[in-house]
Design a protein around this motif. Structure first.
Motif, short mmCIF file in Angstrom:
data_model
loop_
_atom_site.label_atom_id
_atom_site.label_comp_id
_atom_site.label_asym_id
_atom_site.label_seq_id
_atom_site.Cartn_x
_atom_site.Cartn_y
_atom_site.Cartn_z
N UNK A 170 6.20 12.42 5.05
CA UNK A 170 5.90 13.50 4.12
C UNK A 170 4.55 13.27 3.43
N UNK A 171 4.34 12.03 3.02
CA UNK A 171 3.08 11.72 2.34
C UNK A 171 1.89 11.83 3.29
N UNK A 172 2.10 11.46 4.56
CA UNK A 172 1.03 11.62 5.56
C UNK A 172 0.60 13.08 5.65
N UNK A 173 1.59 13.97 5.73
CA UNK A 173 1.29 15.41 5.80
C UNK A 173 0.54 15.87 4.56
N UNK A 174 1.06 15.47 3.41
CA UNK A 174 0.46 15.93 2.17
C UNK A 174 -0.95 15.37 2.00
N UNK A 175 -1.15 14.15 2.48
CA UNK A 175 -2.49 13.56 2.37
C UNK A 175 -3.51 14.34 3.21
N UNK A 176 -3.09 14.79 4.39
CA UNK A 176 -3.98 15.61 5.22
C UNK A 176 -4.40 16.89 4.50
N UNK A 177 -3.44 17.58 3.92
CA UNK A 177 -3.75 18.81 3.18
C UNK A 177 -4.63 18.52 1.98
N UNK A 178 -4.28 17.44 1.30
CA UNK A 178 -5.01 17.08 0.09
C UNK A 178 -6.48 16.78 0.40
N UNK A 179 -6.70 16.05 1.49
CA UNK A 179 -8.08 15.71 1.83
C UNK A 179 -8.87 16.97 2.16
N UNK A 180 -8.23 17.91 2.85
CA UNK A 180 -8.91 19.15 3.20
C UNK A 180 -9.23 19.96 1.94
N UNK A 181 -8.26 20.07 1.02
CA UNK A 181 -8.47 20.86 -0.19
C UNK A 181 -9.46 20.19 -1.13
N UNK A 182 -9.37 18.88 -1.24
CA UNK A 182 -10.17 18.13 -2.21
C UNK A 182 -11.55 17.83 -1.64
N UNK A 183 -11.62 17.70 -0.32
CA UNK A 183 -12.91 17.55 0.33
C UNK A 183 -13.57 16.20 0.17
N UNK A 184 -12.79 15.13 -0.05
CA UNK A 184 -13.43 13.83 -0.19
C UNK A 184 -13.42 13.08 1.14
N UNK A 185 -14.16 12.00 1.17
CA UNK A 185 -14.21 11.11 2.33
C UNK A 185 -13.12 10.05 2.13
N UNK A 186 -12.39 9.74 3.20
CA UNK A 186 -11.29 8.78 3.06
C UNK A 186 -11.46 7.61 4.04
N UNK A 187 -11.28 6.41 3.55
CA UNK A 187 -11.14 5.25 4.43
C UNK A 187 -9.74 4.69 4.19
#
Ligand code: ADP
Ligand code: ADP
Length: 226
Positions: A170-187
């Motif tokens: 669930x958190x994996x899914x939400x993290x994908x959406x969050x990164x798209x909405x928030x627009x940050x770079x993730x490592x």
């Protein structure tokens, strides 16, 4: 040009253990990079050096967009494997902490706190205490806290490793959406092949002895799944 790069980074600890033996890694703005590799190959060490939480023994961390002496800590959000919330403070005050340390009053921070809790799906949990939350929800608060400074770069060190599989999915899914909405770079540091393929636009594979990159994989159009 990359947002930030590690160039020839080496790290040997006081006890003589070499964790990194010349790591080269460039992070481009907007990408979701996984650092994948077995335990002990130096992933956490690389992330800590990127974050400025630890000094390299040799090599450099370069931010091409700014001067050599610039302080980048305000542009980086860090999520640890353990949620590390303050047990005596409620959810909203936990998310406020990084802003508070920068002199932002609780009142001035309210908008950011609301926005960050909304991003992680926890609107309405402002007044809850960490002990009242599930492991997954604590991790969500920890992510909200890392987002409160609106970081350009979000560094995550095996954030979901301690969670049960369903919560983790669930958190994996939400993290994908969050990164798209928030627009940050993730490592994102992980030793899960599944997680790295599911989440990333690029996978950097590391190997132990000596800690270095052995492969880089571009994952095709990972955002087409939703
Ligand atoms: P990973 O995150 O890939 O599991 P780490 O970066 O945590 O790897 O560790 C890389 C190597 O450095 C390991 O052999 C680990 O035992 C060692 N190491 C990590 N931190 C320290 C430390 N503070 N002192 C000595 N050795 C350490
Ligand atoms: P998570 O995947 O966020 O950890 P859990 O499955 O552990 O969620 O949830 C534990 C309990 O908390 C469940 O009863 C769930 O309905 C509730 N819960 C989790 N997240 C939320 C939320 N965002 N809003 C309301 N209830 C939630």
């Amino acid at each position: 040009s990359p947002l930030v790069s590690l160039r020839g980074v080496k790290k040997t600890f006081a006890n003589g253990t070499t964790a990194l033996a010349g790591l080269d890694l460039g992070i481009r703005a907007g990408e979701f990079v996984s650092l994948l590799g077995p335990s002990g190959c130096g992933k956490s060490t690389a992330l800590r050096i990127l974050a400025g939480l630890m000094d390299a023994s040799a090599g450099t961390v370069e931010w091409p967009g700014s001067g050599a002496d610039a302080d980048h800590r305000g542009e980086i959000g860090f999520v640890f494997q353990e949620p590390t919330l303050m047990p005596w403070a409620n959810v909203a005050d936990n998310v406020w902490l990084p802003l508070r340390l920068r002199g932002v009053s609780r009142k001035a921070a309210q908008g950011s706190i609301d926005e960050c809790l909304d991003l992680v799906g926890l609107s309405g949990f402002h007044k809850s205490y960490p002990r009242e939350l599930s492991g997954g929800m604590k991790m969500r608060v920890s992510i909200a806290r890392a987002l409160s400074l609106r970081p350009k770069l979000l560094l995550m060190d095996e954030p979901f490793a301690a969670l049960d599989e369903i919560t983790r999915f669930r958190l994996n899914d939400d993290l994908l959406h969050l990164q798209r909405d928030f627009g940050c770079t993730v490592v994102f540091v992980t030793h899960s092949v599944y997680e790295s393929v599911y989440l990333s636009s690029r996978i950097v594979v590391m190997a132990a002895r000596p800690g270095r990159v052995v492969a880089e994989i571009d994952v095709d159009a990972p955002r087409e799944r939703d």
